[in-house]
Every structure is written in structure tokens, then in C-alpha cells.
Design an enzyme around this catalytic site. Sequence first.
Site, PDB file in Angstrom:
ATOM      1  N   HIS A  22      30.016 -83.475  20.684  1.00 14.89           N
ATOM      2  CA  HIS A  22      30.130 -83.377  22.140  1.00 14.89           C
ATOM      3  C   HIS A  22      31.426 -82.668  22.531  1.00 14.89           C
ATOM      4  O   HIS A  22      31.450 -81.909  23.500  1.00 14.89           O
ATOM      5  CB  HIS A  22      30.072 -84.777  22.769  1.00 14.89           C
ATOM      6  CG  HIS A  22      28.677 -85.342  22.756  1.00 14.89           C
ATOM      7  ND1 HIS A  22      28.021 -85.749  23.883  1.00 14.89           N
ATOM      8  CD2 HIS A  22      27.805 -85.526  21.733  1.00 14.89           C
ATOM      9  CE1 HIS A  22      26.800 -86.173  23.565  1.00 14.89           C
ATOM     10  NE2 HIS A  22      26.658 -86.058  22.257  1.00 14.89           N
ATOM     11  N   ASP A 112      30.550 -85.169  30.505  1.00 22.10           N
ATOM     12  CA  ASP A 112      29.468 -85.334  29.543  1.00 22.10           C
ATOM     13  C   ASP A 112      28.404 -86.219  30.195  1.00 22.10           C
ATOM     14  O   ASP A 112      28.734 -87.275  30.761  1.00 22.10           O
ATOM     15  CB  ASP A 112      30.064 -86.026  28.300  1.00 22.10           C
ATOM     16  CG  ASP A 112      29.163 -85.935  27.098  1.00 22.10           C
ATOM     17  OD1 ASP A 112      27.981 -86.296  27.231  1.00 22.10           O
ATOM     18  OD2 ASP A 112      29.649 -85.532  26.028  1.00 22.10           O
TER      19      ASP A 112
END
Length: 467
Positions: A22, A112
Site C-alpha cells: 500500500h 488509503d
Amino acid sequence: MEKRGREYRGHVVVLPYPCQGHMNPLLQMAKRLASKGLKATLATTHYTVKSVCVANVGVEPISDGFDQSGFAQALNEEVYLEAFKTTGSRTLSELIKKFENSTSPVNCVIYDSFLPWALDVAKQHGIYGASFFTNSATVCSIFCRIHQGQLTLPVKLEETPLLIPGAPPLNFLDMPSFLKAPEAYPAYLRMKLNQYSNLEMSDWVLGNTFEELECEVAKGVSELWPGMLIGPMIPSAYLDGRIEDDRGYGASLWKPLSNECMKWLETQEPESVVYVSFGSMVALTVKQMEEIAWGLKGSEFHFLWVVKESEHGKLPEGFADSTKEKGLVVTWCNQLEVLAHHAVGCFVTHCGWNSTLEGLSLGVPMVGVPKWADQLTNAKFVEEAWGIGVRAKEDEKGNVGREELQLCLRKVMEGERSQEIKRNASQWRELAKEAISEGGSSDKNIDDFVGHLLGGKEIEGRVLNGC
Ligand code: UDP
């Protein structure tokens, strides 16, 4: 541009979930935005902040409540995610406040999609919030259907496959594992579904994929949200080359053995090496490890295999010594550098979304050995939608056997289909490059996004608050 009496340019704070798969694409997004004139600051946890080293992007710590060793310090996922939400919200807010009286106040948080609470923080500060999805559009669309109640859990597709316009028919085997056995991963499943909990409040939904790659599926997704596809988020040197010296993501949670890998690859013939990696999270069973080891040893190909420190104990005894002549085993590498090397002819991958995009963007044919989560769906696309590799078949215990691995390697490296796979792989590489190059579909979307943040324009008739 002048605003509130100060020299003003848009300032984004980019907040990744703190794991390798990520941090890479979100950090890359920060660099891309900085190259287009925005100020970009990466906000990441105390534990991961020391692993980031990047030019032109600010780096600031926030807290997940476990500053010593992050996730490893928490009792379980549930505890970790709850603490991250509470402490993360507070420290993200403090970070935004810190810039309030500076020459560049923050006007957008790109968060995110795993961390939807960051949108609430952005809204409390009256600034934009953009959710960043690190999965494919197809996977986002599947989870969204669950969220909206169009699909129920556990997903059962034994008789009729799931039909998503633009995607190959998806069978049980191809579905993200969280949906097939929801009870096995309650915290992760909740986190995946939570991505949609406040999405309608988000000013943008950014997806690390590109229009040409998931054309029809992507259109379907953008009917649900103000979606923008901006990928592939891969260091510029491997695609358009427009960001100076951008050869690595700039964050590494493990030390890559770059010199060792490059030195060894230099001694190999063009397109002769099989590169094997299962990414940062997968833990193989001992049996699976053995099958891969003996499969590689018994194949006629040379190999470079990433076996993380935590997995080393599962290697068959004496394996590394007995394969010295044809293989190199390392604990971590710079994957992009390896994939870009002319000696690499095939990528045996778990089909994490970053690895899939990287293999595709560098034109490397793949053998998919997916293990869990969205990897199963990505492998389906590798084989059937894009034709850039094959998916290895598992036995009834979920392992890919040595013969199956060898069969797949032959198909991709030298079999009848290998020429077609190689052709497809080169074509997708060109399309990936085009998407992010000047005037490409993703580049235009990024320009549009930057334009809004620099100019505070309206988004499709909605006047956005705070900017
Ligand atoms: N990676 C790396 N070196 C390695 C193995 C992986 O740099 O030895 C990087 C890879 O380039 C990718 C990320 O780690 O960007 C893994 O992300 P992915 O989504 O493929 O899988 P995950 O680790 O999240 O399962």
C-alpha cells in the site's frame, strides 16, 4: 496563485495503510503529484516512517498507537485497526493543523481506502478527501456489490458464475478469498467492506489501474462514484521517464539485496531466468515451499527466488547449496529492477495487485500462483482477460505441485503459447506506458485532479467545501 493573502499551491497529505503493497502506490502517487506542481506530504506511522527515503515529497509521522513495531505489536487485526482509527484520526488532524498557518495549508487528504476515517478528519478540517483504492476495479466492484447487498456472503458460484460487464465470467475459484470463507478473516473482511461506508462523501475515488486495462468494468465502477483511474502507479523510469531519477518507490520495509541480484542477473542469458516472489504478506505452507523448491530445481530454468527471512526455515534442507549453479535465493530484492532486467523471462507471482501491475507494465510473462485475497481474481485476469500468463492449478489441499509448476514454466517460457503470451505482454506494456505518459488516460485524470486542487474548481456541478 494568491489565497488568504499567502503564496498558495495545493497541498496533499497522502496516507497509506502501512504495509509494503500500500505504501508503494500511494507514495508513487505523491511523487507524481509533486512532479505536477502540488506540494505532497506522505503521512505514515512512526514505525514505517524510517523506511521512507524520497525526493520532492515531505514525510511526516502519524501514530497507529503502536509506535515501536506497528502491527506486530498489536494483539490482532481487530485491536490494530481500532487503535489506528482512534490514534490515527487524532495525529492526522494534528498534522493538518500544523500546516494551517504555513505558506501551504493542506487542502486535500488522499487516504488509503482501508482507512475511511481519514475522510472524516479531512471534512472536520473543511478540506477535500480522496479515497485511493489499491485493488483492481474489478475487485472494488465485487466488494461494492456485497456492500450494496447485490451479492450475499459467503459467495456461492458453483452453478452460475458472477458476470460483471467487461470481465471474464468469475467462478468460485476466482473470487477474493475473504468472500468465500468470511468467517476465516472477520477483521479484514470488515475493513474491505468499510471502504464503502462513507465513500459517497469522498470528493474523488482514485483507482490504481487504467482505463484500457479494465475498460468496461471501470466504467461500471465510475457510475457508482466520482471514480478516476490514475495507474499504473509505478516509478516513472520504467514507464514515461518524466520524473527525474524516479527509479524506485522510495519505501522499503526490508533491505533489498540489489547488488547481489544485479550481479547475478548480469551473468545470465537474455530471457532465461524465472523470477519468483510471493510479495510481502503471503506465508506458504511447508509443503508448498517444498513443491516450489523441487519444481524449480527440477526445471531446466535458472531462477531468482525471494524467500523472506520469516519463510527461510521452510526451505528444504540443503536446497540453496544444491542449486547454487542455477539459482539465487535472496530475502528481498528491488522487484522492479529485477523485472526490468533483460535476463528475466518469466515472473512466478502470487498476483498481488502491485506485482501484477509491475509484471504487466514491464512486459514480463507470468505464472500466477495466487494464495488469498484479491490474488485469485487478479490471476484470472492475467490468464484470461489479458493473456499475459497462465494460472497454476492447485491440488485439493491448495498447493501447486512441482510438476504443475514445471508445466506452467514451460508454457510461458518456450511452449506453443509462449509467443502469443510474449506478444500480449509487450502490447500491455505499451498500453501501460501510454496511459501514464503525457496525454494518456491516467495522465489526463491526474492533470484534472491537480487542476482542481490548484484552482479549487467544481467537480461535476458540485461545489466542494473548504477550498
Ligand atoms: N517487492 C519488492 N521486493 C521483493 C518483493 C516484493 O520490492 O522482493 C515489492 C513489489 O515490487 C510490490 C510490493 O512489494 O510493489 C508487493 O505488493 P503486492 O501488491 O504485489 O503484494 P503484497 O505484498 O501486498 O501481497
